[in-house]
Design a protein around this motif. Structure first.
Motif, mmCIF file in Angstrom:
data_model
loop_
_atom_site.group_PDB
_atom_site.id
_atom_site.type_symbol
_atom_site.label_atom_id
_atom_site.label_comp_id
_atom_site.label_asym_id
_atom_site.label_seq_id
_atom_site.Cartn_x
_atom_site.Cartn_y
_atom_site.Cartn_z
ATOM 1 N N PHE A 185 0.837 -1.203 0.000
ATOM 2 C CA PHE A 185 0.000 0.000 0.000
ATOM 3 C C PHE A 185 0.873 1.254 0.000
ATOM 4 C CE2 PHE A 185 -3.720 -2.524 0.893
ATOM 5 C CZ PHE A 185 -4.786 -1.716 0.552
ATOM 6 N N TRP A 186 1.963 1.228 0.768
ATOM 7 C CA TRP A 186 2.856 2.388 0.837
ATOM 8 C C TRP A 186 3.505 2.657 -0.517
ATOM 9 C CZ3 TRP A 186 8.182 3.218 0.349
ATOM 10 C CH2 TRP A 186 8.638 4.452 0.828
ATOM 11 N N VAL B 192 1.586 5.593 -7.577
ATOM 12 C CA VAL B 192 0.387 5.736 -8.398
ATOM 13 C C VAL B 192 -0.273 7.087 -8.135
ATOM 14 C CG1 VAL B 192 -1.854 4.752 -8.993
ATOM 15 C CG2 VAL B 192 0.040 3.240 -8.383
ATOM 16 N N GLY B 193 -0.563 7.845 -9.197
ATOM 17 C CA GLY B 193 -1.203 9.141 -9.038
ATOM 18 C C GLY B 193 -0.205 10.218 -8.642
ATOM 19 N N GLN B 194 -0.713 11.391 -8.346
ATOM 20 C CA GLN B 194 0.128 12.538 -8.018
ATOM 21 C C GLN B 194 0.194 12.773 -6.520
ATOM 22 O OE1 GLN B 194 -1.178 16.218 -9.758
ATOM 23 N NE2 GLN B 194 0.775 17.260 -9.397
ATOM 24 N N ASN B 195 1.412 12.725 -5.973
ATOM 25 C CA ASN B 195 1.651 12.993 -4.545
ATOM 26 C C ASN B 195 0.808 12.115 -3.625
ATOM 27 O OD1 ASN B 195 3.473 14.984 -5.293
ATOM 28 N ND2 ASN B 195 1.921 16.609 -5.218
ATOM 29 N N LEU C 83 -4.250 9.622 -5.119
ATOM 30 C CA LEU C 83 -5.160 8.593 -5.611
ATOM 31 C C LEU C 83 -5.405 7.526 -4.551
ATOM 32 C CD1 LEU C 83 -6.861 7.384 -7.859
ATOM 33 C CD2 LEU C 83 -4.811 6.222 -8.717
ATOM 34 N N PHE C 84 -4.322 6.960 -4.016
ATOM 35 C CA PHE C 84 -4.474 5.926 -2.988
ATOM 36 C C PHE C 84 -5.086 6.508 -1.716
ATOM 37 C CE2 PHE C 84 -2.221 1.674 -3.469
ATOM 38 C CZ PHE C 84 -2.439 1.616 -4.839
ATOM 39 N N THR C 85 -4.674 7.727 -1.363
ATOM 40 C CA THR C 85 -5.222 8.347 -0.157
ATOM 41 C C THR C 85 -6.722 8.565 -0.287
ATOM 42 O OG1 THR C 85 -3.121 9.456 0.308
ATOM 43 C CG2 THR C 85 -5.089 10.348 1.378
ATOM 44 N N HIS D 38 -0.113 4.311 4.891
ATOM 45 C CA HIS D 38 0.829 5.172 5.599
ATOM 46 C C HIS D 38 1.203 6.341 4.704
ATOM 47 C CE1 HIS D 38 1.292 1.480 7.973
ATOM 48 N NE2 HIS D 38 1.657 2.292 8.954
ATOM 49 N N ALA D 39 1.578 7.452 5.325
ATOM 50 C CA ALA D 39 2.023 8.614 4.559
ATOM 51 C C ALA D 39 3.254 8.251 3.743
ATOM 52 C CB ALA D 39 2.348 9.769 5.507
ATOM 53 N N SER D 40 3.247 8.632 2.458
ATOM 54 C CA SER D 40 4.359 8.302 1.572
ATOM 55 C C SER D 40 5.165 9.512 1.150
ATOM 56 C CB SER D 40 3.840 7.595 0.305
ATOM 57 O OG SER D 40 3.289 6.341 0.616
#
Length: 262
Positions: free
Chosen positions: A18-19, A25-28, A31-33, A58-60
């Motif tokens: 996930f991290w 994937v996506g910008q900053n 997308l996952f967030t 988790h924050a990436s």
């Protein structure tokens, strides 16, 4: 992987995947967030699966003046704690019971932290509605990422800040579930000695872990961060710890070793 139990290993792998996904994937990481971190139910971004998926996020990346910086600390400390405390706890409880325990502690963290945010947001929303603002219009503005500066005529600066932060702040991370695991470790192995990296004094788990929880509770009440970043969800930590204690207390009272699920 040596020195790690089977379920802990798989939970760790899922968190890392996930991290990495959030990072790539996506910008900053948006997308996952947006998809997997927990958003308040009043948000258009809320999805039912976030109740579970948020605890594997988790924050990436962290915004900086020069762009963004990859953020390792959040997942690194959580996964280290998961390996260190989760493995002996899983071996003591058994695989199926550990999975139930881990997810339940994570849900307990969400219930306390998310429930508090939801109650706070809707209480302030009721104040705006009572002052003549339309509820649908208020929610529509917030879902567009904006707010009406006129709300400041009804709400104090701190209340307005609480209102918007309750809506826009997302909950993500394994910390709540891991706090539950930490409590379980303390109840199963109370005389094992632990110590903080920056305070190398061995302290028995039965004293060390309640001390950590007390610091989180202090920070949750006062807003003063001691060891953790200021954006830490302290109520989530407390919620995971409380639910972990309740489950372990019940199982120990009812001799859980005689009723293993595996």
């Amino acid at each position: 992987m040596r020195g790690i139990s089977e379920t802990v290993k798989h939970i760790l792998i899922i968190n890392v995947l996930f991290w990495i996904g959030t990072l790539l994937v996506g910008q900053n990481g948006t997308l996952f967030t947006n998809l997997f971190a927990f958003h308040t139910p009043d948000s258009d971004l809320f999805k039912p699966w976030q109740i579970i998926t948020h605890m594997f996020m988790h924050a990436s990346v962290v915004p900086t003046t020069s762009g963004t910086t990859i953020y390792f600390q959040h997942i690194l400390f959580n996964m280290f704690a998961l390996w260190m405390f989760g493995t002996p706890v899983e071996k003591a409880l058994g695989q199926k019971k550990f999975i139930f325990f881990y997810l339940s502690a994570g849900l307990g963290a969400l219930l306390l932290h998310g429930g508090y945010n939801y109650f706070q947001f809707n209480s302030i929303l009721d104040t705006l509605v009572a002052s003549g603002y339309d509820k649908i219009e208020v929610l529509s503005l917030l879902n567009e990422g904006r707010y009406d500066t006129r709300w400041a005529s009804v709400l104090s600066e701190s209340t307005l800040n609480d209102f918007t932060s309750s809506f826009f702040t997302v909950l993500l991370g394994a910390s709540g579930a891991i706090m539950g695991v930490l409590v379980a470790f303390g109840m199963l192995f109370p005389d094992n000695k632990l110590m903080l990296i920056f305070l190398p004094i061995p302290i028995k788990a039965k004293y060390f872990i309640p001390g950590i929880i007390a610091l989180d509770l202090f920070s949750a009440i006062t807003g003063v961060s001691i060891f953790s970043p200021s954006n830490t969800a302290y109520l989530a930590h407390v919620g995971g710890a409380v639910f972990g204690f309740i489950m372990m207390w019940y199982w120990k009272k009812n001799s859980f070793n005689k009723h293993r699920w595996d």
